[in-house]
Motif scaffolding. Structure first.
Motif, mmCIF file in Angstrom:
data_model
loop_
_atom_site.group_PDB
_atom_site.id
_atom_site.type_symbol
_atom_site.label_atom_id
_atom_site.label_comp_id
_atom_site.label_asym_id
_atom_site.label_seq_id
_atom_site.Cartn_x
_atom_site.Cartn_y
_atom_site.Cartn_z
ATOM 1 N N UNK A 92 0.860 -1.189 0.000
ATOM 2 C CA UNK A 92 0.000 0.000 0.000
ATOM 3 C C UNK A 92 0.894 1.236 0.000
ATOM 4 N N UNK A 93 0.358 2.326 -0.505
ATOM 5 C CA UNK A 93 1.051 3.616 -0.477
ATOM 6 C C UNK A 93 0.126 4.626 0.175
ATOM 7 N N UNK A 94 0.692 5.457 1.055
ATOM 8 C CA UNK A 94 -0.096 6.512 1.675
ATOM 9 C C UNK A 94 0.823 7.633 2.130
ATOM 10 N N UNK A 95 0.224 8.790 2.342
ATOM 11 C CA UNK A 95 0.978 9.992 2.695
ATOM 12 C C UNK A 95 1.314 9.990 4.179
ATOM 13 N N UNK A 96 2.582 10.305 4.465
ATOM 14 C CA UNK A 96 3.059 10.492 5.835
ATOM 15 C C UNK A 96 3.823 11.811 5.825
ATOM 16 N N UNK A 97 3.406 12.735 6.664
ATOM 17 C CA UNK A 97 4.011 14.061 6.664
ATOM 18 C C UNK A 97 5.351 14.059 7.387
ATOM 19 N N UNK A 98 6.328 14.692 6.752
ATOM 20 C CA UNK A 98 7.677 14.812 7.279
ATOM 21 C C UNK A 98 8.435 15.778 6.389
ATOM 22 N N UNK A 99 9.707 16.044 6.738
ATOM 23 C CA UNK A 99 10.405 17.045 5.936
ATOM 24 C C UNK A 99 11.883 16.783 5.677
ATOM 25 N N UNK A 139 4.556 0.662 1.627
ATOM 26 C CA UNK A 139 4.573 -0.294 2.718
ATOM 27 C C UNK A 139 4.186 -1.671 2.210
ATOM 28 N N UNK A 140 5.004 -2.666 2.502
ATOM 29 C CA UNK A 140 4.664 -4.053 2.198
ATOM 30 C C UNK A 140 4.520 -4.762 3.526
ATOM 31 N N UNK A 141 3.398 -5.450 3.706
ATOM 32 C CA UNK A 141 3.105 -6.052 4.996
ATOM 33 C C UNK A 141 2.245 -7.302 4.845
ATOM 34 N N UNK A 142 2.204 -8.086 5.895
ATOM 35 C CA UNK A 142 1.392 -9.297 5.964
ATOM 36 C C UNK A 142 0.051 -8.904 6.578
ATOM 37 N N UNK A 143 -1.008 -9.004 5.800
ATOM 38 C CA UNK A 143 -2.344 -8.595 6.260
ATOM 39 C C UNK A 143 -2.843 -9.397 7.455
ATOM 40 N N UNK A 144 -2.297 -10.578 7.649
ATOM 41 C CA UNK A 144 -2.750 -11.385 8.779
ATOM 42 C C UNK A 144 -2.101 -10.944 10.088
#
Length: 119
Positions: free
Chosen positions: A27-34, A66-71
């Motif tokens: 999944x891809x999502x926005x994470x704020x940082x600089x 992010x790559x992760x195990x859904x379980x």
């Protein structure tokens, strides 16, 4: 010779089952940082969660892949953990005290659209 063929067949079957039954998701999502310190903190936090196998944050786009195990975990759980270390996402906002404790170079423009404030 038959033994090699047998082991090769077993290996292929095992790899096929791993692919079919694996719970791996990206999944891809926005994470704020600089900055680079943000990148380190974001990736380290995400990778510390059981089930996360890959976390790569792009400073320019502010997108975490992010790559992760859904379980074992979920995007929501990862976003909550990121908010707890000071990084807002579109769904979870870090506590003001946590954000304010970040080093100066890590201060980012906080979005006004986050919905849940972390406890």
């Amino acid at each position: 010779m038959k033994t090699k063929a047998f082991y090769l067949t077993i290996t292929i079957v095992f790899l096929s089952l791993t692919t079919v039954f694996g719970q791996s998701k990206t999944e891809k999502f926005k994470v704020y940082g600089s900055c680079g310190m943000c990148k380190t903190r974001i990736e380290k936090t995400a990778k510390s969660i059981e089930g996360v196998s890959k976390a790569e944050w792009d400073k320019k786009t502010q997108i975490l892949e992010l790559t992760f195990d859904e379980s074992k975990t979920s995007v929501d759980q990862v976003q909550i953990s990121l908010a707890k270390v000071g990084h807002d996402t579109d769904k979870h906002k870090a506590k003001d005290e946590t954000y304010n404790a970040l080093p100066g170079c890590c201060k980012y423009e906080r979005p006004s659209t986050t919905t849940k404030k972390e406890k």
